[in-house]
Motif scaffolding. Structure first.
Motif, PDB file in Angstrom:
ATOM      1  N   GLY A 185     -19.084  12.955 -13.759  1.00 24.08           N
ATOM      2  CA  GLY A 185     -19.442  13.755 -14.850  1.00 24.08           C
ATOM      3  C   GLY A 185     -20.319  15.120 -14.340  1.00 24.08           C
ATOM      4  O   GLY A 185     -19.889  16.095 -14.511  1.00 24.08           O
ATOM      5  N   ASP A 186     -21.236  14.629 -13.357  1.00 19.55           N
ATOM      6  CA  ASP A 186     -22.162  15.590 -12.857  1.00 19.55           C
ATOM      7  C   ASP A 186     -21.387  16.422 -11.700  1.00 19.55           C
ATOM      8  O   ASP A 186     -20.903  15.839 -10.933  1.00 19.55           O
ATOM      9  N   PRO A 187     -21.108  17.606 -12.064  1.00 21.82           N
ATOM     10  CA  PRO A 187     -20.242  18.688 -11.183  1.00 21.82           C
ATOM     11  C   PRO A 187     -20.807  18.602  -9.553  1.00 21.82           C
ATOM     12  O   PRO A 187     -19.962  18.682  -8.636  1.00 21.82           O
ATOM     13  N   ASP A 188     -22.031  18.223  -9.590  1.00 24.66           N
ATOM     14  CA  ASP A 188     -22.615  18.375  -8.281  1.00 24.66           C
ATOM     15  C   ASP A 188     -22.096  17.268  -7.379  1.00 24.66           C
ATOM     16  O   ASP A 188     -22.397  17.228  -6.113  1.00 24.66           O
ATOM     17  N   LEU A 189     -21.418  16.168  -7.927  1.00 24.00           N
ATOM     18  CA  LEU A 189     -21.100  15.202  -7.364  1.00 24.00           C
ATOM     19  C   LEU A 189     -19.390  15.168  -6.714  1.00 24.00           C
ATOM     20  O   LEU A 189     -18.912  14.513  -6.067  1.00 24.00           O
ATOM     21  N   LEU A 190     -18.956  16.410  -6.916  1.00 20.24           N
ATOM     22  CA  LEU A 190     -17.538  16.782  -6.530  1.00 20.24           C
ATOM     23  C   LEU A 190     -17.884  16.972  -4.905  1.00 20.24           C
ATOM     24  O   LEU A 190     -18.696  17.409  -4.476  1.00 20.24           O
ATOM     25  N   THR A 191     -16.660  16.602  -4.089  1.00 20.67           N
ATOM     26  CA  THR A 191     -16.624  16.883  -2.706  1.00 20.67           C
ATOM     27  C   THR A 191     -16.145  18.326  -2.540  1.00 20.67           C
ATOM     28  O   THR A 191     -15.662  19.047  -3.311  1.00 20.67           O
ATOM     29  N   PHE A 192     -16.749  18.680  -1.384  1.00 24.13           N
ATOM     30  CA  PHE A 192     -16.191  20.111  -0.963  1.00 24.13           C
ATOM     31  C   PHE A 192     -14.545  20.272  -1.107  1.00 24.13           C
ATOM     32  O   PHE A 192     -14.276  21.408  -1.266  1.00 24.13           O
ATOM     33  N   LYS A 212     -22.351   7.671 -20.492  1.00 27.30           N
ATOM     34  CA  LYS A 212     -22.104   8.856 -20.055  1.00 27.30           C
ATOM     35  C   LYS A 212     -23.067   9.044 -18.963  1.00 27.30           C
ATOM     36  O   LYS A 212     -23.686  10.026 -18.754  1.00 27.30           O
ATOM     37  N   GLY A 213     -22.916   8.236 -17.972  1.00 29.75           N
ATOM     38  CA  GLY A 213     -23.382   8.372 -16.687  1.00 29.75           C
ATOM     39  C   GLY A 213     -23.339   9.522 -15.898  1.00 29.75           C
ATOM     40  O   GLY A 213     -22.370  10.281 -16.036  1.00 29.75           O
ATOM     41  N   THR A 214     -24.376   9.972 -15.224  1.00 28.84           N
ATOM     42  CA  THR A 214     -24.638  11.147 -14.581  1.00 28.84           C
ATOM     43  C   THR A 214     -24.515  12.433 -15.305  1.00 28.84           C
ATOM     44  O   THR A 214     -25.033  13.603 -14.774  1.00 28.84           O
ATOM     45  N   SER A 215     -24.299  12.298 -16.621  1.00 30.79           N
ATOM     46  CA  SER A 215     -24.312  13.825 -17.155  1.00 30.79           C
ATOM     47  C   SER A 215     -25.756  13.665 -17.869  1.00 30.79           C
ATOM     48  O   SER A 215     -26.696  12.999 -17.934  1.00 30.79           O
ATOM     49  N   THR A 264     -18.700   4.218 -21.163  1.00 33.57           N
ATOM     50  CA  THR A 264     -19.841   3.283 -20.713  1.00 33.57           C
ATOM     51  C   THR A 264     -19.347   2.458 -19.791  1.00 33.57           C
ATOM     52  O   THR A 264     -18.362   1.887 -19.636  1.00 33.57           O
ATOM     53  N   LEU A 265     -20.506   1.945 -18.951  1.00 37.01           N
ATOM     54  CA  LEU A 265     -20.178   1.095 -17.849  1.00 37.01           C
ATOM     55  C   LEU A 265     -21.043  -0.075 -17.894  1.00 37.01           C
ATOM     56  O   LEU A 265     -22.421   0.122 -18.302  1.00 37.01           O
ATOM     57  N   ILE A 266     -20.700  -1.337 -17.638  1.00 32.34           N
ATOM     58  CA  ILE A 266     -21.453  -2.500 -17.788  1.00 32.34           C
ATOM     59  C   ILE A 266     -21.806  -2.946 -16.353  1.00 32.34           C
ATOM     60  O   ILE A 266     -20.893  -3.193 -15.529  1.00 32.34           O
ATOM     61  N   ILE A 267     -23.087  -3.417 -16.226  1.00 33.02           N
ATOM     62  CA  ILE A 267     -23.663  -3.966 -14.737  1.00 33.02           C
ATOM     63  C   ILE A 267     -24.288  -5.213 -15.101  1.00 33.02           C
ATOM     64  O   ILE A 267     -25.072  -5.345 -15.881  1.00 33.02           O
ATOM     65  N   VAL A 268     -23.619  -6.182 -14.699  1.00 36.43           N
ATOM     66  CA  VAL A 268     -24.144  -7.638 -14.860  1.00 36.43           C
ATOM     67  C   VAL A 268     -24.831  -8.074 -13.220  1.00 36.43           C
ATOM     68  O   VAL A 268     -24.010  -8.224 -12.379  1.00 36.43           O
ATOM     69  N   PRO A 286     -10.896  11.549  -2.630  1.00 37.86           N
ATOM     70  CA  PRO A 286     -11.571  10.580  -3.283  1.00 37.86           C
ATOM     71  C   PRO A 286     -12.656  11.285  -4.262  1.00 37.86           C
ATOM     72  O   PRO A 286     -13.110  12.403  -3.972  1.00 37.86           O
ATOM     73  N   GLY A 287     -13.012  10.454  -5.270  1.00 37.28           N
ATOM     74  CA  GLY A 287     -14.146  11.095  -6.313  1.00 37.28           C
ATOM     75  C   GLY A 287     -15.092  10.018  -6.340  1.00 37.28           C
ATOM     76  O   GLY A 287     -14.988   8.819  -5.708  1.00 37.28           O
ATOM     77  N   ILE A 288     -16.339  10.269  -6.784  1.00 40.53           N
ATOM     78  CA  ILE A 288     -17.457   9.114  -6.894  1.00 40.53           C
ATOM     79  C   ILE A 288     -16.819   8.321  -8.280  1.00 40.53           C
ATOM     80  O   ILE A 288     -16.606   9.003  -9.146  1.00 40.53           O
ATOM     81  N   THR A 289     -17.002   7.131  -7.951  1.00 34.86           N
ATOM     82  CA  THR A 289     -16.309   6.118  -9.197  1.00 34.86           C
ATOM     83  C   THR A 289     -17.436   5.926  -9.865  1.00 34.86           C
ATOM     84  O   THR A 289     -18.683   5.850  -9.515  1.00 34.86           O
ATOM     85  N   ALA A 290     -17.179   5.714 -11.376  1.00 36.75           N
ATOM     86  CA  ALA A 290     -18.111   5.484 -12.309  1.00 36.75           C
ATOM     87  C   ALA A 290     -18.985   4.415 -11.703  1.00 36.75           C
ATOM     88  O   ALA A 290     -20.446   4.479 -11.942  1.00 36.75           O
ATOM     89  N   ALA A 291     -18.717   3.441 -10.952  1.00 36.84           N
ATOM     90  CA  ALA A 291     -19.740   2.244 -10.639  1.00 36.84           C
ATOM     91  C   ALA A 291     -20.821   2.707  -9.721  1.00 36.84           C
ATOM     92  O   ALA A 291     -22.054   2.672  -9.804  1.00 36.84           O
ATOM     93  N   SER A 292     -20.491   3.669  -8.713  1.00 38.98           N
ATOM     94  CA  SER A 292     -21.396   4.348  -8.038  1.00 38.98           C
ATOM     95  C   SER A 292     -22.099   5.504  -8.412  1.00 38.98           C
ATOM     96  O   SER A 292     -23.436   5.414  -8.452  1.00 38.98           O
ATOM     97  N   GLY A 293     -21.604   6.140  -9.202  1.00 40.36           N
ATOM     98  CA  GLY A 293     -22.295   7.146  -9.997  1.00 40.36           C
ATOM     99  C   GLY A 293     -23.302   6.650 -10.993  1.00 40.36           C
ATOM    100  O   GLY A 293     -24.422   7.055 -10.954  1.00 40.36           O
ATOM    101  N   CYS A 294     -22.952   5.696 -11.932  1.00 40.31           N
ATOM    102  CA  CYS A 294     -23.888   5.255 -13.140  1.00 40.31           C
ATOM    103  C   CYS A 294     -24.790   4.371 -12.346  1.00 40.31           C
ATOM    104  O   CYS A 294     -26.073   4.431 -12.661  1.00 40.31           O
ATOM    105  N   ALA A 295     -24.464   3.653 -11.363  1.00 35.56           N
ATOM    106  CA  ALA A 295     -25.602   2.843 -10.707  1.00 35.56           C
ATOM    107  C   ALA A 295     -26.571   3.682  -9.784  1.00 35.56           C
ATOM    108  O   ALA A 295     -27.667   3.497 -10.106  1.00 35.56           O
ATOM    109  N   SER A 296     -26.062   4.646  -9.422  1.00 34.79           N
ATOM    110  CA  SER A 296     -27.012   5.539  -8.630  1.00 34.79           C
ATOM    111  C   SER A 296     -28.019   6.343  -9.642  1.00 34.79           C
ATOM    112  O   SER A 296     -29.405   6.571  -9.248  1.00 34.79           O
ATOM    113  N   TYR A 297     -27.453   6.705 -10.371  1.00 32.65           N
ATOM    114  CA  TYR A 297     -28.074   7.508 -11.617  1.00 32.65           C
ATOM    115  C   TYR A 297     -28.972   6.841 -12.616  1.00 32.65           C
ATOM    116  O   TYR A 297     -29.874   7.166 -13.212  1.00 32.65           O
TER     117      TYR A 297
END
Ligand code: SAH
Length: 474
Positions: A235-242, A420-423, A449-453, A337-348
């Motif tokens: 979601g967050d455009p800052d997470l796009l690669t160059f 809506k992680g990272t937004s 939504t993403l679920i982390i257990v 490659p892009g930042i997958t939801a797991a990485s993005g949501c977990a980090s944010y």
């Protein structure tokens, strides 16, 4: 404007450097890169300068002369052919005197860190030789200049040097073919903005050269299309690669999914045609076969097609299936490659997916119902010391929590749901296997939504850092 940027050809020219310390060393390295002949005058030298002289001499390059003596004007007068004098001692008075002598001898002079007494100053350089970008603030804001340089470094692919060198080797041939300047310009614009450049950036130089030759030899206009399968991140455009940004800027056609965020979509080339091919759960307005066919058709027409997906195209993204169709049709493609939801949501959300005290592995699981049932190996999932990440799990949340308890996980096991992680609308709900389904239902959380257990979720309280003002019903 006090300083006019010019690029100085120093090849084989004499440069005099006064001073033998670290600062002198930095300047010597630069002018040596430009193949100058260097005379250094200093009372003593840092070891690196001696080392550069000796190792060059061993290779038969005698470009560095070290004179061990206190500075005197005669050292400038002795080299009337010198074009540039650099004063790099740690004595500001002496440096200014050196500069005065250089100017009396009609040579360019540079006093390190003293632009007021210099006739030339060294810019900050982004080096993609033969491409060079020089940046300067005329000495007013060197730190700002360094920041600008860092930004520019990240904008230009490292492979740009190779592309420019390749272009250089074709320059005469292109000139011979197109006598008209406008035609030549159009030719090069296509080369630098298309597959030939991309091949050079991907280090496929032979292929880049072959394509360039082909392009030069064909008389009729024939454009080969290409497909770029790009991960648009969560979601967050800052997470796009160059690379993602660069290719999005070249698109003729963009096929995008529902999960691609608006700010990300806004970064595609303004003139590109945008086509929505998203699916809404249970309702498939555009079938997968249809999407695959669209990509093929547009590429065969000669378009640069960007297939833009949420997260990473190779994680629950059907990227593999789409590429198989392209490969079968012989259409060139690249995957970004892009930042997958797991990485993005977990980090944010401040939830590390692994942690030495909590989890030694992490699993990404598709948590959506298939015909009302979640067909998963629950025994494997209900193990300690791992983190489970469920994609597409909102509707199945209750089942997931029930099954994990039924197969042995503690009912107090922490669980988080990131909406809506990272937004800027991100919400994080935390609870345990017992409480989370109710919390989420009451908050009316909406996809994605993403679920982390896992016990890593307990770190959220301490590590949450993003969007802390948002309403969360924790
Ligand atoms: N290829 C994507 C995943 C596609 S499956 C990726 O690598 O992220 C779709 C699922 O991804 C959603 O149901 C949701 O579980 C998850 N997802 C994607 N973006 C998300 C976001 N911003 N916040 C929370 N979950 C997200």
């Amino acid at each position: 404007m006090d300083f006019l940027p010019l690029f100085h050809n120093l090849n084989g020219k004499r440069v005099i450097v006064i001073g033998g310390g670290e600062i002198a060393l930095r300047k010597v390295r630069l002018v040596a890169e430009a193949s100058a002949l260097i005379t250094i005058v200093a009372k003593e030298y840092c070891a690196d300068l001696v080392e550069i002289r000796d190792s060059n001499a061993k290779k038969g390059i005698h470009n560095l002369e070290l004179i061990t003596a206190p500075y005197q004007q005669q050292y400038i007068e002795n080299y009337p052919e010198a074009v540039l004098v650099i004063a790099a001692t740690n004595d500001p008075e002496l440096n200014r005197e050196v500069s005065k002598h250089a100017q009396q001898a009609h040579m360019l002079s540079n006093v390190v860190d003293d632009p007021g007494f210099s006739t030339v100053i060294f810019p900050s350089i982004v080096d993609r030789s033969p491409i060079q970008i020089a940046i300067s603030s005329g000495g007013d804001a060197p730190v700002l200049v360094r920041l600008i340089r860092t930004q520019l470094e990240s904008l230009f692919p490292a492979g740009m040097s190779k592309l420019a060198a390749l272009a250089g080797s074709f320059r005469e041939k292109v000139k011979a073919k197109f006598s008209n300047g406008a035609d030549r310009k159009a030719f090069w614009e296509e080369v630098f903005g298309g597959p030939i450049a991309e091949q050079a950036y991907s280090n496929n130089l032979d292929e880049a050269e072959r394509l360039l030759k082909d392009k030069l030899d064909t008389t009729e206009e024939f454009k080969t299309g290409e497909v770029y399968l790009i991960g648009g991140g969560p979601g967050d455009p800052d997470l796009l690669t160059f690379k993602a940004i660069r290719l999005m800027q070249q698109a003729d056609i963009v096929l995008y999914d529902r999960l691609v965020s608006k700010p990300v979509l806004n970064l595609v080339r303004r003139d590109a045609t945008r086509i929505y091919v998203g699916k809404t759960a249970g309702d498939h307005p555009v079938t997968q076969e249809n999407i695959n066919q669209k990509m093929v058709d547009y590429a065969l027409e000669g378009n640069r097609v960007v297939r833009l997906k949420g997260g990473d195209p190779f994680i629950f993204g059907r990227g593999g299936e789409e590429l198989e169709t392209l490969a079968e049709q012989g259409i060139p493609f690249q995957v970004v490659p892009g930042i997958t939801a797991a990485s993005g949501c977990a980090s944010y959300a401040g939830i590390p997916l692994t942690h030495r005290d909590h989890a030694q592995s992490v699993r990404f699981i598709a948590g959506h119902h298939r015909s009302g049932k979640l067909d998963l190996n629950w025994n494997e999932l209900a193990q300690p010391n791992q983190t489970l990440v469920f994609y597409m799990g909102l509707n199945g949340l209750e089942t997931i929590c029930e099954q994990l308890k039924a197969h042995g996980l503690d009912a107090n096991m922490p669980v988080a749901l990131v909406e809506k992680g990272t937004s800027d609308k991100q919400r994080v709900f935390t609870g345990d296997l017992n409480s989370l389904p109710t919390i989420v239902r009451n908050a009316e959380a909406k996809a994605p939504t993403l679920i982390i257990v896992g016990t890593v979720v307990s770190l959220h309280d301490k590590l949450a850092w993003f969007n802390q003002n948002s309403q969360s019903e924790e």
